[in-house]
Design a protein around this motif. Structure first.
Motif, PDB file in Angstrom:
ATOM      1  N   ASP A   1      21.537 -16.058  41.604  1.00  0.00           N
ATOM      2  CA  ASP A   1      21.030 -16.243  42.501  1.00  0.00           C
ATOM      3  C   ASP A   1      21.196 -17.742  43.304  1.00  0.00           C
ATOM      4  OD1 ASP A   1      18.936 -17.311  41.842  1.00  0.00           O
ATOM      5  OD2 ASP A   1      17.669 -16.173  43.007  1.00  0.00           O
ATOM      6  N   ASP A   2      21.287 -18.533  42.396  1.00  0.00           N
ATOM      7  CA  ASP A   2      21.622 -19.772  42.420  1.00  0.00           C
ATOM      8  C   ASP A   2      23.021 -20.338  43.679  1.00  0.00           C
ATOM      9  OD1 ASP A   2      21.777 -22.586  43.278  1.00  0.00           O
ATOM     10  OD2 ASP A   2      20.533 -23.241  41.899  1.00  0.00           O
ATOM     11  N   PRO A   3      23.055 -21.132  44.552  1.00  0.00           N
ATOM     12  CA  PRO A   3      24.732 -20.987  44.922  1.00  0.00           C
ATOM     13  C   PRO A   3      25.163 -22.011  44.286  1.00  0.00           C
ATOM     14  CG  PRO A   3      22.805 -21.445  46.224  1.00  0.00           C
ATOM     15  CD  PRO A   3      22.409 -21.082  45.923  1.00  0.00           C
ATOM     16  N   GLU A   4      24.273 -22.822  43.753  1.00  0.00           N
ATOM     17  CA  GLU A   4      25.489 -23.807  42.505  1.00  0.00           C
ATOM     18  C   GLU A   4      24.900 -24.101  41.309  1.00  0.00           C
ATOM     19  OE1 GLU A   4      22.740 -27.258  43.580  1.00  0.00           O
ATOM     20  OE2 GLU A   4      22.942 -27.452  45.091  1.00  0.00           O
ATOM     21  N   GLU A   5      24.967 -22.782  40.411  1.00  0.00           N
ATOM     22  CA  GLU A   5      24.861 -21.945  39.368  1.00  0.00           C
ATOM     23  C   GLU A   5      25.970 -21.447  39.123  1.00  0.00           C
ATOM     24  OE1 GLU A   5      21.431 -20.490  37.789  1.00  0.00           O
ATOM     25  OE2 GLU A   5      19.641 -22.478  38.184  1.00  0.00           O
ATOM     26  N   THR A   6      27.471 -21.465  37.797  1.00  0.00           N
ATOM     27  CA  THR A   6      27.370 -21.524  37.700  1.00  0.00           C
ATOM     28  C   THR A   6      27.930 -19.566  36.963  1.00  0.00           C
ATOM     29  OG1 THR A   6      27.913 -22.203  35.442  1.00  0.00           O
ATOM     30  CG2 THR A   6      29.203 -22.850  36.547  1.00  0.00           C
TER      31      THR A   6
ATOM     32  N   GLU B   1      26.301 -26.406  36.718  1.00  0.00           N
ATOM     33  CA  GLU B   1      26.469 -26.525  38.090  1.00  0.00           C
ATOM     34  C   GLU B   1      27.722 -26.488  38.275  1.00  0.00           C
ATOM     35  OE1 GLU B   1      23.653 -29.664  38.776  1.00  0.00           O
ATOM     36  OE2 GLU B   1      22.709 -29.148  37.491  1.00  0.00           O
ATOM     37  N   VAL B   2      27.739 -25.964  39.768  1.00  0.00           N
ATOM     38  CA  VAL B   2      29.431 -26.272  40.630  1.00  0.00           C
ATOM     39  C   VAL B   2      29.146 -27.481  40.888  1.00  0.00           C
ATOM     40  CG1 VAL B   2      29.592 -23.536  40.402  1.00  0.00           C
ATOM     41  CG2 VAL B   2      28.588 -24.718  42.051  1.00  0.00           C
ATOM     42  N   SER B   3      30.755 -27.548  41.595  1.00  0.00           N
ATOM     43  CA  SER B   3      30.848 -28.909  41.770  1.00  0.00           C
ATOM     44  C   SER B   3      31.216 -29.150  43.308  1.00  0.00           C
ATOM     45  CB  SER B   3      32.414 -29.438  41.573  1.00  0.00           C
ATOM     46  OG  SER B   3      33.497 -28.484  41.864  1.00  0.00           O
ATOM     47  N   SER B   4      31.400 -27.684  43.732  1.00  0.00           N
ATOM     48  CA  SER B   4      31.327 -27.619  45.554  1.00  0.00           C
ATOM     49  C   SER B   4      31.177 -25.981  45.345  1.00  0.00           C
ATOM     50  CB  SER B   4      32.287 -27.659  46.083  1.00  0.00           C
ATOM     51  OG  SER B   4      32.541 -27.497  47.307  1.00  0.00           O
ATOM     52  N   THR B   5      30.128 -25.809  46.327  1.00  0.00           N
ATOM     53  CA  THR B   5      29.795 -24.720  46.862  1.00  0.00           C
ATOM     54  C   THR B   5      30.174 -23.759  48.298  1.00  0.00           C
ATOM     55  OG1 THR B   5      28.129 -24.933  49.026  1.00  0.00           O
ATOM     56  CG2 THR B   5      27.477 -24.894  46.061  1.00  0.00           C
TER      57      THR B   5
END
Length: 462
Positions: free
Chosen positions: A101-106, A67-71
């Motif tokens: 397609d999930d903005p929170e995934e790497t 998961e990304v820390s910021s979108t």
């Protein structure tokens, strides 16, 4: 489902009662199969349940990578993200890239690296908004180490090909035990309502049997589903299933990755770790071209781009296994960004569709959290049935001082002598067919019959 105990007096067993019946045979089959196979089913149910929960486990163990820390901002191009990943694995060759397609995934960039073999790869996790590498893992067909271990535990006890015999044996017998148990329970109860609802006020073994039988009725469909879908990817029965799909022309069509004017053809699909062109020869900008073409071709959702062999097209494939599934594929010329071939899920034969959907449901992926809850309830029910079955076996033990035993008596031998002619005549052909289709079931059944016959002969002579 573990076996119910033998009734002390039954009409079909008593003198003057119904002599010709399949019930005594089913009772003996259900008892011994339940007692002997139940330990394998316990391992399969527990390990399968843990594997179904692996997405949540991955979030706990590898959330900083997945998961990304910021979108904030706009995602960078795929080529820029791949270039950043190449810096983290300088001795590897890019084989595929998974764009979520999930903005929170790497974004996951997969490399074939020296010393890992064909099945394992190095996966680099890149923040799509900053192109920053968040870390890397050694993966197995895209699975994290934890998921890989749980998959191996369920599939083969992490013992390799030899260990796969355990799971195939459990799947081979699960449907036999389940169907035999349900038939025995319905014959005993005679009324459907009495069969599906535990008996009120019952005590002792009668109460245990009531819960065992009723729960078995409710679990039957799920048990048959797990058995059938588990066998489709087993070693021996799975090979026969695949051969049947080929014979019926029901296999999923192969995506042709040959470029126009080229004699080569093949398939580069989801989960492929080998066959890349090599890091030094890849035009990184081609990832942007292929990804844009895939989106233009209607491939929405998560897309995996697989690098083709030199002179072959690359593959862009949807990898969304959640209902409604998105599993279309296109072959794209990386130089011209043109689509050279297409294979849509809608065009697959019905059996190929059902096989794919069944496997995803077996893994707990098809319906998301609902699928996981259903598997949890089903696994819990199977474990409960096994405990109740063994409890009945213990409750039926003789307790009188002069003939006390630790467990109840097994159903008596000679049940085959009571089989009616309509069952006895086709039985050998049916057994041969089932034994061919599900070899471990046939081999283990023959082994039991031989051993049981020898034991019976020795006891008779004694």
């Amino acid at each position: 489902m573990s076996a119910p105990p033998v009734d002390s007096v039954r009409a079909e067993d008593a003198p003057g009662g119904v002599r010709w019946s399949v019930v005594p045979l089913l009772r003996r089959l259900h008892f011994y199969a339940g007692v002997l196979v139940a330990p394998f089913l316990v391992v399969a149910a527990v390990s399968g349940l843990l594997y179904a929960l692996s997405p949540q486990l991955d979030d706990v163990l590898y959330g900083d990578l997945l998961e990304v820390s910021s979108t904030a901002g706009t995602p960078r191009g795929v080529a820029e993200q791949v270039a950043a990943a190449q810096g983290a694995v300088p001795d590897g060759s890019v084989t595929s890239v998974l764009i979520s397609d999930d903005p929170e995934e790497t974004t996951r960039v997969v490399f074939a690296a020296p010393g890992l073999g064909e099945e394992y790869a190095k996966t680099v996790y890149v923040d799509p908004y900053s192109a920053r590498v968040q870390g890397q893992l050694t993966t197995w067909f895209g699975s994290t180490p934890a998921t890989t271990w749980l998959d191996g535990l369920h599939r083969n006890l992490n013992l390799g090909e030899t260990g796969r015999l355990y799971s195939e044996l459990a799947a081979s017998w699960l449907w036999v035990i389940s169907l035999a148990g349900v038939v025995l329970w319905l014959v005993r109860q005679k009324r459907l309502r009495a069969a599906v609802v535990p008996e009120k006020g019952a005590k002792g073994v009668r109460r245990t049997r009531s819960w065992h039988g009723s729960l078995g009725i409710w679990t039957l469909v799920g048990a048959l589903f797990l058995s059938a879908t588990g066998l489709t990817w087993s070693t021996y029965a799975g090979e026969n299933f695949a051969a049947a799909l080929v014979a019926l022309n029901a296999k999923a069509p192969v995506l042709d990755t040959a470029l126009p004017g080229s004699a080569s053809s093949g398939q580069t699909g989801h989960g492929d770790h080998g066959g890349g062109q090599g890091q030094g020869t890849i035009d990184v900008a081609a990832f942007d071209r292929v990804f844009t073409t895939a989106r233009t071709a209607g491939l929405d959702g998560p897309v995996e781009i697989s690098v083709g062999e030199p002179g072959s097209a690359w593959t862009a494939a949807q990898v969304d296994n959640t209902w409604p599934v998105r599993l279309d594929k296109v072959a794209v010329d990386p130089a011209t960004a043109s689509v050279t071939a297409r294979a849509d899920f809608a065009d697959r034969p019905l059996l190929a569709k059902l096989s794919s959907l069944g496997i995803q449901a077996h893994m707990g992926r098809l319906f998301g959290i609902v699928n996981q809850i259903a598997l949890f309830l089903l696994a819990t029910a199977i474990l409960t049935l096994i405990v109740l079955g063994y409890r009945m076996w213990w409750q039926r033990r003789p307790t009188r001082a002069d003939r006390r035993r630790p467990l109840g008596a097994a159903p008596k031998r000679g049940a085959w002598q009571q089989l009616p002619l309509w069952f006895l005549v086709p039985a050998p052909l049916v057994l041969i067919a089932v034994g061919w289709a599900i070899p471990l079931l046939g081999v283990s059944l023959v082994a039991f019959l031989v051993l049981d016959g020898v034991v019976g002969l020795v006891r008779a002579r004694a």
